[in-house]
Scaffold this motif. Structure first.
Motif, mmCIF file in Angstrom:
data_model
loop_
_atom_site.group_PDB
_atom_site.id
_atom_site.type_symbol
_atom_site.label_atom_id
_atom_site.label_comp_id
_atom_site.label_asym_id
_atom_site.label_seq_id
_atom_site.Cartn_x
_atom_site.Cartn_y
_atom_site.Cartn_z
ATOM 1 N N ILE A 182 0.851 -1.190 0.000
ATOM 2 C CA ILE A 182 0.000 0.000 0.000
ATOM 3 C C ILE A 182 0.883 1.234 0.000
ATOM 4 C CG2 ILE A 182 -1.752 1.309 1.272
ATOM 5 C CD1 ILE A 182 -2.590 -1.350 2.568
ATOM 6 N N THR A 183 0.653 2.128 -0.958
ATOM 7 C CA THR A 183 1.352 3.410 -0.953
ATOM 8 C C THR A 183 0.450 4.444 -0.291
ATOM 9 O OG1 THR A 183 0.526 3.969 -3.158
ATOM 10 C CG2 THR A 183 2.678 2.863 -3.031
ATOM 11 N N GLY A 184 1.063 5.501 0.191
ATOM 12 C CA GLY A 184 0.291 6.534 0.879
ATOM 13 C C GLY A 184 -0.258 6.045 2.199
ATOM 14 N N ALA A 185 0.441 5.101 2.822
ATOM 15 C CA ALA A 185 -0.073 4.414 4.003
ATOM 16 C C ALA A 185 0.093 5.188 5.308
ATOM 17 C CB ALA A 185 0.609 3.052 4.136
ATOM 18 N N SER A 186 0.673 6.375 5.262
ATOM 19 C CA SER A 186 0.906 7.105 6.508
ATOM 20 C C SER A 186 -0.281 7.945 6.956
ATOM 21 C CB SER A 186 2.138 8.006 6.369
ATOM 22 O OG SER A 186 1.915 9.015 5.400
ATOM 23 N N SER A 187 -1.304 8.087 6.096
ATOM 24 C CA SER A 187 -2.466 8.886 6.484
ATOM 25 C C SER A 187 -3.611 8.641 5.510
ATOM 26 C CB SER A 187 -2.119 10.379 6.509
ATOM 27 O OG SER A 187 -1.804 10.839 5.215
ATOM 28 N N GLY A 188 -4.756 9.177 5.840
ATOM 29 C CA GLY A 188 -5.910 9.172 4.948
ATOM 30 C C GLY A 188 -6.373 7.795 4.514
ATOM 31 N N ILE A 189 -6.728 7.695 3.247
ATOM 32 C CA ILE A 189 -7.267 6.448 2.705
ATOM 33 C C ILE A 189 -6.240 5.320 2.788
ATOM 34 C CG2 ILE A 189 -8.068 5.330 0.581
ATOM 35 C CD1 ILE A 189 -9.384 8.020 -0.143
ATOM 36 N N GLY A 190 -4.970 5.631 2.540
ATOM 37 C CA GLY A 190 -3.930 4.607 2.622
ATOM 38 C C GLY A 190 -3.824 4.013 4.014
ATOM 39 N N GLU A 191 -3.843 4.862 5.028
ATOM 40 C CA GLU A 191 -3.782 4.390 6.411
ATOM 41 C C GLU A 191 -5.030 3.578 6.747
ATOM 42 O OE1 GLU A 191 -3.318 6.039 10.998
ATOM 43 O OE2 GLU A 191 -3.644 7.470 9.368
ATOM 44 N N ALA A 192 -6.201 4.086 6.382
ATOM 45 C CA ALA A 192 -7.456 3.378 6.666
ATOM 46 C C ALA A 192 -7.474 2.016 5.988
ATOM 47 C CB ALA A 192 -8.647 4.224 6.215
ATOM 48 N N THR A 193 -6.983 1.956 4.759
ATOM 49 C CA THR A 193 -6.926 0.691 4.030
ATOM 50 C C THR A 193 -5.988 -0.287 4.729
ATOM 51 O OG1 THR A 193 -7.393 1.815 1.949
ATOM 52 C CG2 THR A 193 -6.391 -0.368 1.805
ATOM 53 N N ALA A 194 -4.839 0.210 5.159
ATOM 54 C CA ALA A 194 -3.882 -0.641 5.860
ATOM 55 C C ALA A 194 -4.490 -1.216 7.136
ATOM 56 C CB ALA A 194 -2.613 0.145 6.184
ATOM 57 N N LEU A 195 -5.158 -0.387 7.901
ATOM 58 C CA LEU A 195 -5.756 -0.856 9.157
ATOM 59 C C LEU A 195 -6.864 -1.869 8.898
ATOM 60 C CD1 LEU A 195 -5.831 2.529 11.097
ATOM 61 C CD2 LEU A 195 -4.215 0.632 11.394
ATOM 62 N N LEU A 196 -7.678 -1.620 7.887
ATOM 63 C CA LEU A 196 -8.755 -2.547 7.556
ATOM 64 C C LEU A 196 -8.200 -3.899 7.095
ATOM 65 C CD1 LEU A 196 -11.761 -3.165 7.091
ATOM 66 C CD2 LEU A 196 -11.473 -2.228 4.790
ATOM 67 N N LEU A 197 -7.231 -3.859 6.202
ATOM 68 C CA LEU A 197 -6.665 -5.115 5.706
ATOM 69 C C LEU A 197 -5.926 -5.875 6.802
ATOM 70 C CD1 LEU A 197 -5.436 -4.088 2.153
ATOM 71 C CD2 LEU A 197 -7.477 -5.394 2.777
ATOM 72 N N ALA A 198 -5.294 -5.152 7.723
ATOM 73 C CA ALA A 198 -4.640 -5.812 8.857
ATOM 74 C C ALA A 198 -5.674 -6.535 9.713
ATOM 75 C CB ALA A 198 -3.873 -4.791 9.696
ATOM 76 N N GLU A 199 -6.809 -5.904 9.931
ATOM 77 C CA GLU A 199 -7.893 -6.551 10.697
ATOM 78 C C GLU A 199 -8.387 -7.814 10.006
ATOM 79 O OE1 GLU A 199 -11.027 -3.738 11.250
ATOM 80 O OE2 GLU A 199 -9.834 -2.456 12.577
ATOM 81 N N GLN A 200 -8.295 -7.837 8.670
ATOM 82 C CA GLN A 200 -8.748 -8.979 7.880
ATOM 83 C C GLN A 200 -7.671 -10.057 7.762
ATOM 84 O OE1 GLN A 200 -11.909 -9.302 6.667
ATOM 85 N NE2 GLN A 200 -12.350 -7.438 7.795
ATOM 86 N N GLY A 201 -6.490 -9.809 8.354
ATOM 87 C CA GLY A 201 -5.438 -10.814 8.369
ATOM 88 C C GLY A 201 -4.407 -10.724 7.266
ATOM 89 N N ALA A 202 -4.389 -9.617 6.511
ATOM 90 C CA ALA A 202 -3.384 -9.445 5.467
ATOM 91 C C ALA A 202 -2.034 -9.121 6.088
ATOM 92 C CB ALA A 202 -3.798 -8.331 4.513
#
Length: 82
Positions: A11-31
């Motif tokens: 994931i690029t742009g993972a330090s804030s905004g949509i990138g961060e939200a995506t990272a947190l969601l996918l982590a919750e899903q076990g990625a």
């Protein structure tokens, strides 16, 4: 998001905004995540929040070498998460 558990996702742009939200969601899903962003301090904080299933690399998407490095890290991680 079925089937994401155990998959390596970059994931690029993972330090804030949509990138961060995506990272947190996918982590919750076990990625397993490889996170890239320019702001190293914020990127490290997101990575620490996720824990052992995440790795990060400072990445500026306007720099081809940075993108190659991020993809290479993701490839290394998919071969054997350490």
């Amino acid at each position: 998001m079925s089937g994401i558990e155990g998959k390596v996702v970059a994931i690029t742009g993972a330090s804030s905004g949509i990138g961060e939200a995506t990272a947190l969601l996918l982590a919750e899903q076990g990625a397993r995540l490889v996170l890239g962003a320019r702001r190293e301090d914020r990127l490290a904080a997101v990575t620490a929040r996720i824990g052992g299933e995440a790795a990060c690399l400072r990445t500026d998407v306007t720099r081809r070498d940075d993108l190659h490095a991020l993809v290479a890290l993701a490839g290394d991680r998919s071969a054997g998460w350490t």
